[in-house]
Motif scaffolding. Structure first.
Motif, PDB file in Angstrom:
ATOM      1  N   ILE A   1       2.870   1.988   5.012  1.00 47.22           N
ATOM      2  CA  ILE A   1       2.663   1.779   3.581  1.00 47.22           C
ATOM      3  C   ILE A   1       3.761   2.496   2.814  1.00 47.22           C
ATOM      4  O   ILE A   1       4.061   3.664   3.093  1.00 47.22           O
ATOM      5  N   SER A   2       4.366   1.830   1.851  1.00 47.34           N
ATOM      6  CA  SER A   2       5.358   2.478   0.998  1.00 47.34           C
ATOM      7  C   SER A   2       5.348   1.838  -0.385  1.00 47.34           C
ATOM      8  O   SER A   2       5.146   0.624  -0.523  1.00 47.34           O
ATOM      9  N   THR A   3       5.539   2.659  -1.398  1.00 43.66           N
ATOM     10  CA  THR A   3       5.625   2.211  -2.793  1.00 43.66           C
ATOM     11  C   THR A   3       4.506   1.237  -3.123  1.00 43.66           C
ATOM     12  O   THR A   3       4.719   0.197  -3.751  1.00 43.66           O
ATOM     13  N   SER A   4       3.295   1.575  -2.699  1.00 43.69           N
ATOM     14  CA  SER A   4       2.143   0.698  -2.915  1.00 43.69           C
ATOM     15  C   SER A   4       0.953   1.513  -3.396  1.00 43.69           C
ATOM     16  O   SER A   4       0.809   2.695  -3.062  1.00 43.69           O
ATOM     17  N   THR A   5       0.081   0.863  -4.170  1.00 42.55           N
ATOM     18  CA  THR A   5      -1.062   1.545  -4.776  1.00 42.55           C
ATOM     19  C   THR A   5      -2.355   0.803  -4.486  1.00 42.55           C
ATOM     20  O   THR A   5      -2.365  -0.421  -4.291  1.00 42.55           O
ATOM     21  N   ASN A   6      -3.439   1.574  -4.466  1.00 42.59           N
ATOM     22  CA  ASN A   6      -4.778   1.003  -4.304  1.00 42.59           C
ATOM     23  C   ASN A   6      -4.880   0.173  -3.018  1.00 42.59           C
ATOM     24  O   ASN A   6      -5.095  -1.041  -3.040  1.00 42.59           O
ATOM     25  N   VAL A   7      -4.720   0.866  -1.904  1.00 41.92           N
ATOM     26  CA  VAL A   7      -4.751   0.232  -0.590  1.00 41.92           C
ATOM     27  C   VAL A   7      -5.951   0.758   0.183  1.00 41.92           C
ATOM     28  O   VAL A   7      -6.163   1.979   0.273  1.00 41.92           O
ATOM     29  N   THR A   8      -6.743  -0.141   0.748  1.00 40.98           N
ATOM     30  CA  THR A   8      -7.888   0.219   1.585  1.00 40.98           C
ATOM     31  C   THR A   8      -7.692  -0.361   2.981  1.00 40.98           C
ATOM     32  O   THR A   8      -7.434  -1.558   3.133  1.00 40.98           O
TER      33      THR A   8
END
Length: 437
Positions: A183-190
């Motif tokens: 994961i990189s430069t990403s938001t709100n990840v489940t």
């Protein structure tokens, strides 16, 4: 599986674009790349309700590196029930020296769903990433299996609102750089309810990872779930609001890890690892603010240079076993020390393994070997007696010796309990059990 079935029910009445209708062979030998691109372009360009591109079961599709590009006229579904395989390097339609290969890449596709019972198999070919998702907001990935990716199985970058569940990712234990999910430069990840076994990090959170929730992951083999590495080559890092809960690490080199390079800047904060099970994990808990990967050194930081700040980190309710006596490592920077680190509820057993061997020469037992073996048995039993502070009967002792002599190689295993995190420094506490395998 409930999620996959529900998802299928929701799209069954939508328009379906079956790749078989676009001239694929589906035999795993003939290149089907052009037909896949044609099917994608047709589906993506069709406006209206949800549209589905179907990779049917019972077929194997050979694909060169492909780029599925958006935006699309509807919310696209990539239903992968068949199997997708990579070509050999000899049949790879790209320059092998080309950097940053991506095998199956999706870019600028919002509201994308990738699901199914099929698999993708990289066969260790020269791709950097098996599945890459760039700038795909409201992304949903479920049910799929990825095998033998030579690099990252799934890469998520520059995405917002991502749900990954019920997937399986596998690569050999000694395969380098085969991260499960990056994961990189990403938001709100489940990420939830998935099994990952690789030769590198099961999940790696790189800079720009914000609001990440990871739960019910079975990780192993691999290097655990890592924050980082961060700050390489003087990079300014940003990772915050990460929760890792109810995960199992099985025979991994690390469990919960935060790793940053000296010379980096930025921060990693508000990170919580809770309710974690470790099974023979070498480093169940580790913070390393002076991380070095000797395979990728092209920047040498000054001795007293900057460091990525690490703060507000919790390691709560860890239980299981470790072969490492010092299974909590906090290697913090002197320049920018770790702040507000909480370690609590640690119930990890330190496992001492003593290997003993029966030396055999012909049909006769070597006398010196027998004496050495007996010495090991006495030592182990004495350790057990001292730690447990109970009496071990002579008959039990003879049973142990007989078991040792009855096998050419056996292991004497002593389980001991880690002292509470409040009672640092690390040490051995009470013996809980001892047995033979």
């Amino acid at each position: 599986m409930f999620f996959v079935n529900f998802l299928y029910f929701g799209i069954v009445n939508c328009k379906i674009y079956n790749v078989l209708d676009f001239g694929v062979e589906g035999d795993g030998q003939i290149d089907d790349s052009k037909a896949f691109i044609e099917a994608w372009k047709t589906m993506c360009g069709d406006e209206g309700d949800t549209k589905t591109i179907l990779i049917p079961s019972g077929h194997t599709f050979l694909l060169q590196p492909l780029q599925f590009e958006g935006p699309c006229g509807s919310s696209p579904v990539f239903q992968m029930d068949g199997d997708i395989v990579a070509p050999s390097e000899q049949r790879l339609g790209l320059d092998l020296n080309q950097k940053y290969h991506k095998w199956i890449a999706f870019s600028n596709v919002n509201d994308l769903t990738v699901f199914g019972s099929g698999s993708i198999n990289g066969f260790g070919s020269s791709f950097w990433e098996a599945m890459d998702f760039h700038n795909c907001n409201n992304l949903n990935i479920s049910g799929i299996t990825s095998k033998d990716s030579p690099r990252n199985h799934i890469s998520i970058n520059s995405c917002n609102n991502v749900v990954i569940s019920n997937i399986q990712l596998f690569a050999p234990e000694k395969s380098p750089n085969t991260d499960g999910i990056d994961i990189s430069t990403s938001t709100n990840v489940t990420i939830s309810k998935s099994t990952i076994g690789t030769g590198d990090d099961c999940i790696a959170l790189n800079t720009g990872s914000v609001n990440i929730n990871i739960t019910e992951i079975v990780c192993g083999p691999g290097h655990g779930i890592s924050i980082g590495s961060l700050g390489a080559n003087g990079q300014v890092a940003k990772v915050e609001n990460v929760q890792v809960t109810h995960c199992i690490f099985n025979k991994t080199s690390n469990g919960a890890r935060i790793k940053t390079w000296q010379g980096g800047e930025g921060y990693a904060k508000h990170i919580y690892f809770e309710h974690i099970t470790v099974i023979d994990v070498i480093n169940p808990i580790i913070i390393d603010q002076q991380y070095i990967d000797k395979r990728h050194i092209n920047f040498e930081a000054e001795k007293d240079s900057e460091a990525v700040a690490i703060s507000d980190v919790k390691f709560i309710d860890f239980h299981g076993t470790s072969p490492n006596e010092k299974f909590i490592t906090l290697n913090c920077s002197k320049i920018k020390p770790c702040k507000n680190i909480v370690v609590n509820g640690i119930d990890i057993f330190y496992r001492v393994v003593i290997n003993v061997y029966k030396r055999i020469s012909g049909n006769n037992t070597n006398t010196d070997g027998a004496k050495a073996l007996e010495t090991h048995a006495d030592m182990a039993l004495r350790l057990a007696k001292e730690l447990e502070n109970t009496t071990i009967s002579d008959s039990d002792k003879e049973t142990v010796r007989r078991d040792l002599f009855g096998s050419e190689s056996t292991q004497f295993v002593v389980f001991t309990e880690q002292i509470s995190a409040h009672d640092f420094p690390i040490g051995i506490a009470n013996l809980l059990a001892f047995k033979f395998f």
